[in-house]
Design an enzyme around this catalytic site. Structure first.
Site, PDB file in Angstrom:
ATOM      1  N   ARG A   1       0.826  -1.212   0.000  1.00 43.93           N
ATOM      2  CA  ARG A   1       0.000   0.000   0.000  1.00 43.93           C
ATOM      3  C   ARG A   1       0.862   1.265   0.000  1.00 43.93           C
ATOM      4  O   ARG A   1       0.515   2.265  -0.630  1.00 43.93           O
ATOM      5  CB  ARG A   1      -0.915  -0.016   1.227  1.00 43.93           C
ATOM      6  CG  ARG A   1      -1.892   1.145   1.255  1.00 43.93           C
ATOM      7  CD  ARG A   1      -2.908   0.945   2.354  1.00 43.93           C
ATOM      8  NE  ARG A   1      -3.951   1.946   2.313  1.00 43.93           N
ATOM      9  CZ  ARG A   1      -4.259   2.743   3.331  1.00 43.93           C
ATOM     10  NH1 ARG A   1      -3.602   2.639   4.474  1.00 43.93           N
ATOM     11  NH2 ARG A   1      -5.232   3.609   3.214  1.00 43.93           N
TER      12      ARG A   1
ATOM     13  N   HIS B   1       0.459   4.487  -2.418  1.00 42.14           N
ATOM     14  CA  HIS B   1       0.237   5.849  -1.921  1.00 42.14           C
ATOM     15  C   HIS B   1       1.400   6.774  -2.266  1.00 42.14           C
ATOM     16  O   HIS B   1       1.225   7.986  -2.323  1.00 42.14           O
ATOM     17  CB  HIS B   1      -0.021   5.836  -0.409  1.00 42.14           C
ATOM     18  CG  HIS B   1      -1.415   5.420  -0.072  1.00 42.14           C
ATOM     19  ND1 HIS B   1      -2.042   5.761   1.096  1.00 42.14           N
ATOM     20  CD2 HIS B   1      -2.322   4.691  -0.775  1.00 42.14           C
ATOM     21  CE1 HIS B   1      -3.279   5.259   1.109  1.00 42.14           C
ATOM     22  NE2 HIS B   1      -3.462   4.595  -0.014  1.00 42.14           N
TER      23      HIS B   1
ATOM     24  N   VAL C   1       0.827  10.134  -5.659  1.00 40.57           N
ATOM     25  CA  VAL C   1       1.002  11.539  -5.262  1.00 40.57           C
ATOM     26  C   VAL C   1       2.368  12.021  -5.757  1.00 40.57           C
ATOM     27  O   VAL C   1       3.400  11.562  -5.267  1.00 40.57           O
ATOM     28  CB  VAL C   1       0.904  11.679  -3.724  1.00 40.57           C
ATOM     29  CG1 VAL C   1       1.006  13.138  -3.309  1.00 40.57           C
ATOM     30  CG2 VAL C   1      -0.379  11.037  -3.203  1.00 40.57           C
TER      31      VAL C   1
ATOM     32  N   ASP D   1       8.223   8.757  -6.096  1.00 41.41           N
ATOM     33  CA  ASP D   1       9.404   9.571  -5.812  1.00 41.41           C
ATOM     34  C   ASP D   1       9.735   9.610  -4.324  1.00 41.41           C
ATOM     35  O   ASP D   1      10.496  10.474  -3.879  1.00 41.41           O
ATOM     36  CB  ASP D   1       9.170  11.010  -6.321  1.00 41.41           C
ATOM     37  CG  ASP D   1       7.954  11.647  -5.633  1.00 41.41           C
ATOM     38  OD1 ASP D   1       7.289  10.970  -4.810  1.00 41.41           O
ATOM     39  OD2 ASP D   1       7.663  12.824  -5.902  1.00 41.41           O
TER      40      ASP D   1
ATOM     41  N   ASN E   1      -3.493   8.672   4.795  1.00 38.79           N
ATOM     42  CA  ASN E   1      -2.273   8.116   5.407  1.00 38.79           C
ATOM     43  C   ASN E   1      -2.239   8.202   6.924  1.00 38.79           C
ATOM     44  O   ASN E   1      -1.667   7.334   7.588  1.00 38.79           O
ATOM     45  CB  ASN E   1      -1.029   8.846   4.863  1.00 38.79           C
ATOM     46  CG  ASN E   1      -0.794   8.571   3.393  1.00 38.79           C
ATOM     47  OD1 ASN E   1      -1.158   7.496   2.878  1.00 38.79           O
ATOM     48  ND2 ASN E   1      -0.193   9.520   2.691  1.00 38.79           N
TER      49      ASN E   1
ATOM     50  N   PRO F   1      -7.521   7.705  -3.648  1.00 38.31           N
ATOM     51  CA  PRO F   1      -8.949   7.361  -3.698  1.00 38.31           C
ATOM     52  C   PRO F   1      -9.518   7.100  -2.304  1.00 38.31           C
ATOM     53  O   PRO F   1      -8.797   6.702  -1.403  1.00 38.31           O
ATOM     54  CB  PRO F   1      -8.964   6.075  -4.541  1.00 38.31           C
ATOM     55  CG  PRO F   1      -7.582   5.541  -4.518  1.00 38.31           C
ATOM     56  CD  PRO F   1      -6.659   6.688  -4.246  1.00 38.31           C
TER      57      PRO F   1
ATOM     58  N   HIS G   1      -6.114  -6.167  -1.749  1.00 38.30           N
ATOM     59  CA  HIS G   1      -6.967  -6.217  -0.550  1.00 38.30           C
ATOM     60  C   HIS G   1      -7.233  -7.674  -0.143  1.00 38.30           C
ATOM     61  O   HIS G   1      -8.047  -7.933   0.727  1.00 38.30           O
ATOM     62  CB  HIS G   1      -8.273  -5.446  -0.772  1.00 38.30           C
ATOM     63  CG  HIS G   1      -8.098  -3.956  -0.777  1.00 38.30           C
ATOM     64  ND1 HIS G   1      -9.152  -3.081  -0.877  1.00 38.30           N
ATOM     65  CD2 HIS G   1      -6.989  -3.179  -0.674  1.00 38.30           C
ATOM     66  CE1 HIS G   1      -8.690  -1.828  -0.849  1.00 38.30           C
ATOM     67  NE2 HIS G   1      -7.397  -1.869  -0.738  1.00 38.30           N
ATOM     68  N   THR G   2      -6.553  -8.599  -0.768  1.00 34.74           N
ATOM     69  CA  THR G   2      -6.502  -9.981  -0.279  1.00 34.74           C
ATOM     70  C   THR G   2      -5.646 -10.032   0.991  1.00 34.74           C
ATOM     71  O   THR G   2      -5.613 -11.034   1.690  1.00 34.74           O
ATOM     72  CB  THR G   2      -5.898 -10.929  -1.347  1.00 34.74           C
ATOM     73  OG1 THR G   2      -5.809 -12.243  -0.820  1.00 34.74           O
ATOM     74  CG2 THR G   2      -4.479 -10.502  -1.754  1.00 34.74           C
TER      75      THR G   2
HETATM   76  C1  HEM Z   1      -9.367   1.470  -5.651  1.00 33.20           C
HETATM   77  C2  HEM Z   1      -9.176   2.365  -4.728  1.00 33.20           C
HETATM   78  C3  HEM Z   1      -8.743   2.025  -3.333  1.00 33.20           C
HETATM   79  C4  HEM Z   1      -9.328   2.439  -2.195  1.00 33.20           C
HETATM   80  C5  HEM Z   1     -10.546   3.359  -2.090  1.00 33.20           C
HETATM   81  C6  HEM Z   1      -8.605   1.859  -1.101  1.00 33.20           C
HETATM   82  C7  HEM Z   1      -8.891   2.074   0.241  1.00 33.20           C
HETATM   83  C8  HEM Z   1      -8.289   1.421   1.283  1.00 33.20           C
HETATM   84  C9  HEM Z   1      -8.648   1.585   2.661  1.00 33.20           C
HETATM   85  C10 HEM Z   1      -9.745   2.511   3.187  1.00 33.20           C
HETATM   86  C11 HEM Z   1      -7.870   0.761   3.398  1.00 33.20           C
HETATM   87  C12 HEM Z   1      -7.911   0.586   4.912  1.00 33.20           C
HETATM   88  C13 HEM Z   1      -7.082   1.675   5.560  1.00 33.20           C
HETATM   89  C14 HEM Z   1      -7.313   1.805   7.046  1.00 33.20           C
HETATM   90  O1  HEM Z   1      -8.385   1.447   7.518  1.00 33.20           O
HETATM   91  O2  HEM Z   1      -6.406   2.305   7.746  1.00 33.20           O
HETATM   92  C15 HEM Z   1      -6.993   0.081   2.490  1.00 33.20           C
HETATM   93  C16 HEM Z   1      -6.054  -0.833   2.849  1.00 33.20           C
HETATM   94  C17 HEM Z   1      -5.185  -1.422   1.966  1.00 33.20           C
HETATM   95  N1  HEM Z   1      -5.036  -1.098   0.629  1.00 33.20           N
HETATM   96 FE1  HEM Z   1      -6.325  -0.058  -0.494  1.00 33.20          FE
HETATM   97  N2  HEM Z   1      -7.589   1.096  -1.584  1.00 33.20           N
HETATM   98  C18 HEM Z   1      -7.621   1.175  -2.952  1.00 33.20           C
HETATM   99  C19 HEM Z   1      -6.723   0.610  -3.820  1.00 33.20           C
HETATM  100  C20 HEM Z   1      -5.583  -0.057  -3.432  1.00 33.20           C
HETATM  101  C21 HEM Z   1      -4.495  -0.387  -4.298  1.00 33.20           C
HETATM  102  C22 HEM Z   1      -4.404  -0.002  -5.778  1.00 33.20           C
HETATM  103  C23 HEM Z   1      -3.575  -1.064  -3.547  1.00 33.20           C
HETATM  104  C24 HEM Z   1      -2.241  -1.625  -3.928  1.00 33.20           C
HETATM  105  C25 HEM Z   1      -1.686  -1.611  -5.097  1.00 33.20           C
HETATM  106  C26 HEM Z   1      -4.118  -1.158  -2.213  1.00 33.20           C
HETATM  107  C27 HEM Z   1      -3.539  -1.823  -1.168  1.00 33.20           C
HETATM  108  C28 HEM Z   1      -4.044  -1.880   0.115  1.00 33.20           C
HETATM  109  C29 HEM Z   1      -3.544  -2.776   1.139  1.00 33.20           C
HETATM  110  C30 HEM Z   1      -2.498  -3.859   0.940  1.00 33.20           C
HETATM  111  C31 HEM Z   1      -4.244  -2.470   2.320  1.00 33.20           C
HETATM  112  C32 HEM Z   1      -4.035  -3.069   3.707  1.00 33.20           C
HETATM  113  C33 HEM Z   1      -2.955  -2.252   4.400  1.00 33.20           C
HETATM  114  C34 HEM Z   1      -2.571  -2.688   5.799  1.00 33.20           C
HETATM  115  O3  HEM Z   1      -3.129  -3.633   6.342  1.00 33.20           O
HETATM  116  O4  HEM Z   1      -1.666  -2.017   6.346  1.00 33.20           O
HETATM  117  N3  HEM Z   1      -5.314  -0.507  -2.174  1.00 33.20           N
HETATM  118  N4  HEM Z   1      -7.254   0.511   1.207  1.00 33.20           N
END
Ligand code: HEM
Length: 318
Positions: free
Chosen positions: A62, A66, A70, A74, A94, A163, A193-194
């Protein structure tokens, strides 16, 4: 007048050549002679961090996302607040959410010991994301290298460009499109998100008010995420196997068991339904598309050549 136009045309042509030259510098072999042990040093640091905290694999993937969304890939996300730098660490997406800053700094310290001033923090984030993926069963892929680090960051841009969990499919597709990524890339990348966890406030609306959600799943999630309070309580993004990189995320979506609204919109009668169903049937295809999409994402807005700098410490400019 004609001479002016001619000069302008050759200037534009020079910029074009310069652009090609910069692009050409990104290569998986970039550090082969300048720091041949860089990749193994990074891998060792990343593996040891994930061995101690399995969720770190998710967090590092993630972090790369992020960073890239942005100002480009970089390492702007790693910069701390100063009088001249608006740290992205406190942006909405973040703050109290992005993790892994210290893991990248640790890997950087190890790399600095063997080749000081050579390997960028931006490349370390990209390699860390790949190493994280492969360590937990996701794809491995050749990361192109040669990115340089920014001397600026932007909280304003981070707030505007990352997003959010409540966005519509159309809005998400258009965000990714603006970064040169297709809807298919977006679905594959969201497949990360797996892994990992989300905080209660990010899925509260979904489990109390959405209709496109499995009733049993919603009621299980409500137990630890009340209508009021417990905002930071975590739940796995993939309810079946949150620690391994597989295609259960897509199977969940097809059963209305996506945790975030932004997950379930990928399978809700819209244009991406067929991609979700393809990935749920074909895990190998998902993994190979995920690897390709990560490589593409790693190409966003690069600083190369003599632009930017190689930071000595990732959290501050030199
Ligand atoms: C499509 C738009 C996306 C949205 C709206 C989104 C939103 C989110 C949100 C809300 C969380 C939970 C954060 C929290 O509760 O602190 C999350 C976690 C995560 N996102 Fe996304 N995400 C998106 C796309 C992506 C993409 C493109 C990736 C990677 C290439 C990604 C990887 C992850 C991972 C791995 C987690 C778990 C992080 C952790 O456990 O520390 N996400 N995301």
């Amino acid at each position: 007048m004609a001479a002016k136009a001619g000069a302008a045309a050759s200037f534009i042509f020079m910029l074009f050549l310069l652009n090609i030259a910069c692009q050409a510098q990104l290569s998986p072999a970039f550090y082969d002679s300048s720091c041949p042990n860089a990749l193994s040093a990074i891998r060792t640091a990343i593996r040891s961090a994930i061995a101690g905290d399995r969720r770190m694999a998710a967090s590092l993937i993630r972090l790369h996302f992020h960073d890239c969304f942005v100002q480009g890939c970089d390492a702007s996300i790693l910069l701390d607040e100063t009088s001249s730098i608006q740290s992205e660490k406190t942006a909405l997406g973040n703050l109290n959410s992005a993790r892994g800053y210290n893991v990248i700094e640790k890997a950087k310290t190890e790399v600095e010991k063997i080749c000081p001033g050579v390997v960028s923090c931006a490349d370390i984030i990209a390699v860390a994301a790949r190493d994280a993926s492969s360590y937990v069963g996701g794809p491995s892929y050749a990361v192109k290298l040669g990115r340089r680090d920014s001397t600026t960051a932007s909280r304003t841009l981070a707030n505007a460009e990352l997003p959010a969990f409540f966005e519509s499919l159309e809005s998400l597709i258009s965000r990714f499109q603006k970064k040169g990524l297709t809807a298919r890339d977006m679905v594959a990348l969201s497949g990360s998100h797996t892994l990992g966890q989300a905080q209660c406030f990010t899925f509260r609306e979904r489990i109390y008010n959405d209709s496109n959600i499995d009733a049993g799943f919603a009621s299980t999630r409500r137990r630890r995420c009340p209508r009021v309070g417990s905002d930071a309580t975590l739940a796995p993004l993939d309810l079946v196997t949150p620690n391994s990189f597989d295609n259960n995320y897509f199977k969940n979506l097809m059963r209305n068991k996506g945790l975030l609204q932004s997950d379930q919109v990928l399978f809700n009668g819209g244009s991406t339904d067929s991609i979700v169903s393809e990935y749920s049937r074909n895990p190998a295809r998902f993994k190979s598309d995920f690897g390709s999409a990560m490589i593409k994402m790693g190409d966003i807005g690069l600083l190369t050549g003599s632009a930017g700098q190689i930071r000595r410490t990732c959290s501050v400019v030199n």
